[in-house]
Scaffold this motif. Structure first.
Motif, short mmCIF file in Angstrom:
data_model
loop_
_atom_site.label_atom_id
_atom_site.label_comp_id
_atom_site.label_asym_id
_atom_site.label_seq_id
_atom_site.Cartn_x
_atom_site.Cartn_y
_atom_site.Cartn_z
N ALA A 1 0.79 -1.11 0.34
CA ALA A 1 0.30 0.12 0.07
C ALA A 1 0.80 1.32 -0.10
O ALA A 1 0.75 1.95 -0.77
N ALA A 2 2.09 1.20 0.80
CA ALA A 2 2.71 2.48 0.84
C ALA A 2 3.31 2.73 -0.49
O ALA A 2 3.34 3.78 -0.90
N ARG A 3 3.86 1.49 -1.22
CA ARG A 3 4.46 1.65 -2.32
C ARG A 3 3.60 2.13 -3.39
O ARG A 3 3.89 3.15 -4.21
N ARG A 4 2.31 1.70 -3.40
CA ARG A 4 1.28 2.31 -4.31
C ARG A 4 0.98 3.85 -4.33
O ARG A 4 0.78 4.51 -5.20
N ILE A 5 0.59 4.25 -2.80
CA ILE A 5 0.54 5.70 -2.72
C ILE A 5 1.40 6.36 -3.16
O ILE A 5 1.39 7.39 -3.78
N GLY A 6 2.81 5.94 -2.65
CA GLY A 6 3.84 6.44 -2.91
C GLY A 6 4.18 6.90 -4.55
O GLY A 6 4.59 7.82 -5.21
N ALA A 7 3.98 5.64 -5.36
CA ALA A 7 4.20 5.66 -6.82
C ALA A 7 3.31 6.37 -7.55
O ALA A 7 3.60 6.80 -8.74
N LEU A 8 2.05 6.11 -7.18
CA LEU A 8 0.89 6.56 -8.23
C LEU A 8 1.09 8.16 -8.63
O LEU A 8 0.99 8.38 -10.00
N PRO A 9 1.39 8.79 -7.80
CA PRO A 9 1.25 10.36 -8.42
C PRO A 9 2.36 10.77 -9.28
O PRO A 9 2.29 11.95 -9.69
N PHE A 10 3.28 10.18 -9.22
CA PHE A 10 4.43 10.79 -10.26
C PHE A 10 3.88 10.58 -11.77
O PHE A 10 4.12 9.45 -12.23
N VAL A 11 3.90 11.53 -12.36
CA VAL A 11 3.38 11.71 -13.67
C VAL A 11 4.58 12.53 -14.33
O VAL A 11 4.75 13.50 -14.17
N VAL B 1 25.77 4.86 -6.98
CA VAL B 1 24.66 5.92 -6.40
C VAL B 1 23.28 5.58 -6.72
O VAL B 1 23.06 5.04 -7.91
N LEU B 2 22.55 5.91 -5.72
CA LEU B 2 21.13 5.50 -5.80
C LEU B 2 20.61 7.19 -5.90
O LEU B 2 20.55 7.88 -4.99
N ARG B 3 19.90 7.35 -7.22
CA ARG B 3 19.49 8.67 -7.18
C ARG B 3 17.84 8.67 -6.80
O ARG B 3 16.98 8.01 -6.98
N VAL B 4 17.40 9.70 -5.62
CA VAL B 4 16.01 9.74 -5.40
C VAL B 4 15.51 11.11 -5.55
O VAL B 4 16.09 12.13 -4.92
N GLY B 5 14.70 11.54 -6.36
CA GLY B 5 14.38 12.78 -6.78
C GLY B 5 12.98 13.35 -6.53
O GLY B 5 12.02 12.27 -6.27
N LEU C 1 8.46 11.19 0.09
CA LEU C 1 9.42 10.94 0.81
C LEU C 1 9.40 9.49 1.76
O LEU C 1 10.31 8.59 1.64
N LEU C 2 8.39 9.47 2.24
CA LEU C 2 8.21 8.13 3.20
C LEU C 2 8.11 6.89 2.33
O LEU C 2 8.72 5.79 2.57
N ALA C 3 7.71 6.99 0.99
CA ALA C 3 7.36 5.80 0.32
C ALA C 3 8.91 5.34 -0.32
O ALA C 3 8.88 4.03 -0.59
N ARG C 4 10.06 6.19 0.12
CA ARG C 4 11.17 5.68 -0.69
C ARG C 4 12.24 5.66 0.47
O ARG C 4 13.55 5.46 0.34
#
Lengths: 250, 250, 250, 250, 250, 250, 250, 250
Positions: E23-33, H148-152, H162-165
């Protein structure tokens, strides 16, 4: 109006042949030679301070620089500082025989007139980015009659480079140290050399360097007593100060 | 460890009787004389820089000042600066023969040891509020062996006072000018005197004076090339720089 | 709406023929003459403050300057300041009879309308680099009806130049002193002249000069009480202040 | 040495009975009256600038203030500023007849000697916290011979209070406006009154007020041309400037 | 992902059909367009904060602005701020129907989507030079659904103009006051109006204005409690704050 | 003079029974109640701005605070801020029934008079060192009639604490966030809550924190549009702003 | 609540025996142990960041320090920093077994609990005035389990001292360099040592040193890439950073 | 001159076959390879500090960059930073095989030579405007041999991103956090991750952001102990520091 003329005038005041008001008027009036609408040269300056007029190019047009250098060249030679490449092209076209030192942004013309004797000055430079300011100081010192030892790229991050040249520096009578960023060179140098040391902060750096204000602050806060400081990028001021000192050392 | 001992040690390195690492260790180790938990004196300093150790009292307790002055007095005499009246009372009680200069916040003890010959230094002071810093500079210069001419209260707002004393100042080889508030004195002096000129901004002033930052900025921005500057209220630094120069003039 | 009209309106409020709200609306509404989308001129200003509207060119396009000057010219004459050379070319092409003062960045058109009588103002300038700001002050003062004495290049580094002209300056009723870098001129002048003295710091300088902030600080910290100061490079403000004073002196 | 004596001396120079060097020495030497080790008073000052010496108490001990006021009282009356309550107690005990104004931190003694005629000065004060600085300005102005109108607590947050008193202010010839914090009062006043206006920023405020630097900056940035400014909390400077102007208005 | 989808996902976590990590992954991942290499839009933002994404043009190329506006327009309409004239030309060529507001440097496209109801906001502007920032605030507020009353050129130097319009301003529920230089307008307004007042300092001014820092400091130091402030020239921030408040007022 | 009396007076002007000048005089004169030599209270303020007078104790003596609170208590209740412990002892001895909140440096007396209805305000505090400022804001908000939710010690370094209380905060209509040092809390909060958010920087911190200037700068530079800011440590200003907003939300 | 308990709680959420809201409430609620009205300790911190809570004494009363140390001592040992001598006396009286390090302003009690293994850290100090900050860093590092090599009084003005100890420093895995005034030591060290280097500017110095801001700026502007910096006088921060690094090196 | 050659030379000194002065001369002289008039490369640097020379393009011409990269490429590969697009075009034309990273302003050529082993570094970036600085750090770290791990785009205004990563970031051994404006990201990250954390402030922002000074101040004032900071926009410095640490972690 040289020193003899001035003495004559004051004698005339004592003799009553010239009124005090008239004498004041003459002393005030004579030195103003208007070479251009906005450029006034002070032929009295060398008389009073031992340092001839030099042209500060930053706030003058190329034409004003040309007029000023022509006027000053009558005394034997002239120098202009803070002349950017564009102005320099115009100046050189108008003044045959003039030479441009690009990194130092300096234009020189004519031979150096006879100057008072002067000991050797070391101009020491921390980084390659500071070379322009260091060269301005060196050229001005030479124009004022000083022999100059140039020591470049001896920043404290590569301490061995500096140590390899300390003995040479010690043999000079005055040291000018040019340094930007954190300006640590003069602190190290001040602990190694017992000569008068003049530090020039430069505007090299970015971010918190604040165009040289941090270098300036670091130099003034330095822990070695006896170092003195001039304005940021002020190679001219350092050279003049060094020459005044070096003239005492002969 | 004096210069002779150092030369001997280096000869031993060349002769192979002392390993380089051992020599480095000895040079590094010897000068540390721990006079108190947090006060380290550097007997090498005079050897390297020509200027003996002086005690900076601001960051030391009265007891630390006493210990340091006792240790340094062995070389013939000692001086401590930035000693406030409270600390001074303790120091004088512990060091018979010591003298306190209140305005300058300086404690002196012992005779001045023989120093290199040195030309006269003029210490010029703009306002009565700057007298403490000027006196600190004068006392330190005298401790270092310099004859000093004191010229006080010649701020530019009463120009006639300054003009009345310019000839005296001109007869010195180095000038220290102390000035707070707008610090205009060195600018005027720089146009009248052709000697090396060291300016000391003071923290005298209020409001926009910013505890001396404006005076400092004004001095560094001055229109007379060749003036150099030290930190705010830094009478010691100005004296050391002036002495280094004045020693060249003899 | 002149003073007569205003008095009539207030009489009508007392008489009950105009409601207070309506009167407020009229007073508020009348003076707004929209000469361009973003330039509002205030014909009431001279009525209230004795100083006519002047066009501040820095934040306006050339077209807006033209429109504003045309509108103001109806009152007899107009002036625009901070007009760079590029804008000035456009303005002069559109306004036959307009004159451009390049160093001062000022455009003038039309005769100066009759103004209240006004004593002479001395505009004194420290260095050649400060001449632009000094000339802005002089031109604005003349536009406001003041006779102006211009005294140039009398920086304190060449004190004799200033002393040679002090008597002339003393004969004026108000003094405007323009100075950059360390701005020492007004301090010296303040000790020599007993007239109201307005100092204008300029942005001339580099490094620690901070675009005029040090000059400003030095002027405000000055030791001569009675000098007042305006913003950096603010020739207009100094001229207006000087004229208000000079009008009292007749 | 008054103006007559000075004229006589210069005549003697012309007559040859006094050498120029001797004359210079006498002019320079005479005015120095050492009233205490570190306090020099300048009896020439009124002659040169029209403003008598006033004692700046901040950098003096109570004893020095007493000595200076006694010396100055010989001219008819004396004033000392920046005298805190502790010093004031000592001063009043030593100088019978002296009066202490606590909020203004001012000590006065003696009658005001005859001064040049002077128009009325309005001293306007924004907030109750600024009253001390305003009163310092008012007392100094009165000491210099000016009639003063005090207008208090008319900050712009209560605009009706200011508007209620604008007519009174308009009847004065010069206005001193004292304001701390955001210092908006002089901007509003400058749009309502056509008299010379001198603004005094105060150090009242906290946080981002930066001890008055923001008030100072706001005053210098003000949109009404013609307002001039003095240093933070500098009631003395504003009073002197106002008196110089008001003397022109009679 | 709207609020319904989010609720469903969290129900699935409770039901054990989706692991918390997933769930955390989905919430974090979805909004990035990713609309371009360096421009990420956050479709979640309106959900969380009530304010839709707006394009800040200053740090983006024209192409990035076009891509971002196209993506956002899918929600019904889009706005971009800090778009200079050069970029605007490219943007308008690529986005038919887009409109450019030059003074405000704003590009708008599409209709405003339905927004929550919102009371009227007054945007009050001190000087003509501040109009650009004021218009940016007004356009953003309208994009967010607020009715806006624009009141221009009511600086305190012409107090009658402001007083003539105070009643109109009082009828709004929130006031945004835009002012540069000494920024006195909000202080005066804060004493006249009892509504929430947000002040925007502008970078208008020169010299000691320090690109708006003095205006900012003056606003924060203001004597009227209850005024709040945003960054220099930050019309967007003021508009968003005002809209959040105005939505509470209906 | 309440709103009724004011309306009567203006009717009299229209009726001609009171001259406009007389009306202006009365409006201006009435509100000045001198409770002490230097403390003027403005009974009109609540009428004009909806916020009653509060006593700012920092620049007042204990006696002045007592006099001012007694005068204000006649309206039902009074509050004084920035009262240090020493002054508070004197005030409480003189005002039976007064209560001192030490951390907040606030003195309260009397019941809160009836106020306009007001939604709940959340006062959120980053660190334990910021609690004093937060409590000042909370007490002032309650004095003005607002219900307050206090949320303490939720700095971003322990993010879970903040997240655990976000829902509570979301249920309030206005949020005041108090934070020193790097002041990151409002940035995080601004992304989580869609309510009007007022940030108060505090002077907590050392070294480069510059007594709160960095916290202030960070808040104004924040990336979440819509946060507004008050002066450093200005709990009173934040409370007044929050109450004005919260009154709109009912 | 340790990691095991946290894992159990999250399992319960997945199993549906604990609602997510309840879990959030518990995680948020548990760690708050109120040891005093204004002192909250975070027992979770070591769990999350590997660094235990340390008591920052500057903003706490002696009683609060005692309560906090007693609470933390339950974990095995505690440390408090920025405890001045007056507070320390109270703390030591209340906590038998506590030890006070005066120069470092640190109070320690109890044995150091078992910590993760950690490589040796060199704490290098430029001048005797910087020893307090260096000792704070050393004591905190030791409290966190690191072996520490102390190297004192190796400022660059006596370069031989530093060179004599470089080999020792090189044998450590992390270097903390403490330096005030112009802070040149880390620049020199950065060119000699290839280990991670953390620089701590100190507030030692006067005048233009600006309480350490110049040292900070010099360190950040340093020409040796790879040096990182902490706040002025922040020995704690440097120690924590060094320990985090040194734990990686074993 | 590599380590073997250096050892040989020192043996010769001990053996007496090379004089100490000669050895010093050789060590000092050898490393200077003049690739152009003003660009000196230090082949010794990697030997001393573990970090090879990198070309700082900001203060060099395109030709100087080409010469320097050609010289350094002999060691296997080279990198130049702060190369703007115009210079990059010239460089790429002269150096076949070179690659330009536009956002990062970095030019790379050649393979990365074998480097010491190194743990993974996380480069975390707050906003899209900070990506250039973050990419500079990432490219330099990779050039120095680090994975290197890039987190943008994980700024704190959208905390869920941020929490998702966070878990990914936690798996790295060192974290570089890049953030402009209010720079809150590292504070939040510092509370979530127990690894060494290096923060890079960026100059992104406007108005009171002061070109990154506020971000810098906020990072240094951060409440999470153990975060260290480099100069504004200094991606290179952060990368070098991170690599030095990461090499310890393997």
């Amino acid at each position: 109006m040289d020193r003899t003329q001035l003495a004559q005038l004051l004698d005339q005041v004592r003799a009553g042949t010239v009124a005090p008001e008239e004498a004041a008027r003459r002393i005030g009036a004579l030195p103003f030679v208007e070479v251009a609408q906005a450029v006034v040269l002070d032929h009295h300056r060398e008389l009073r301070t031992g340092i001839p007029e030099m042209v500060y190019g930053a706030s003058k047009t190329a034409d004003q620089i040309v007029l000023a250098m022509r006027e000053l060249e009558k005394d034997g030679g002239a120098i202009a500082t803070r002349v950017d490449a564009t102005k320099a092209a115009t100046v050189l076209a108008a003044l045959p025989g003039a030479v441009y030192h690009e990194a130092a942004r300096v234009v020189r013309i004519g031979a150096v007139p006879p100057r008072p004797p002067c000991a050797t000055i070391a101009v020491v430079c921390a980084g390659t980015s500071d070379l322009g300011v260091a060269e301005e100081a060196a050229l001005v010192a030479e124009f004022l009659g000083a022999p100059v030892l140039r020591v470049g790229d001896v920043g404290v991050a590569g301490l061995h480079r500096l140590l390899a040249r300390v003995d040479e520096i010690r043999r000079c009578d005055v040291v000018v140290a040019v340094a930007g960023m954190e300006a640590a060179l003069p602190s190290v140098l001040g602990g190694l050399v017992d000569r008068p040391l003049i530090a020039v902060p430069t505007s090299v750096g970015y971010g918190v360097s604040l165009d040289g204000l941090v270098a300036l602050g670091a130099l003034l806060s330095g822990c070695v007593p006896g170092t003195t400081v001039v304005n940021i990028d002020n190679g001219v001021g350092a050279a003049v100060a060094a020459v005044k000192i070096a003239r005492l050392a002969v």
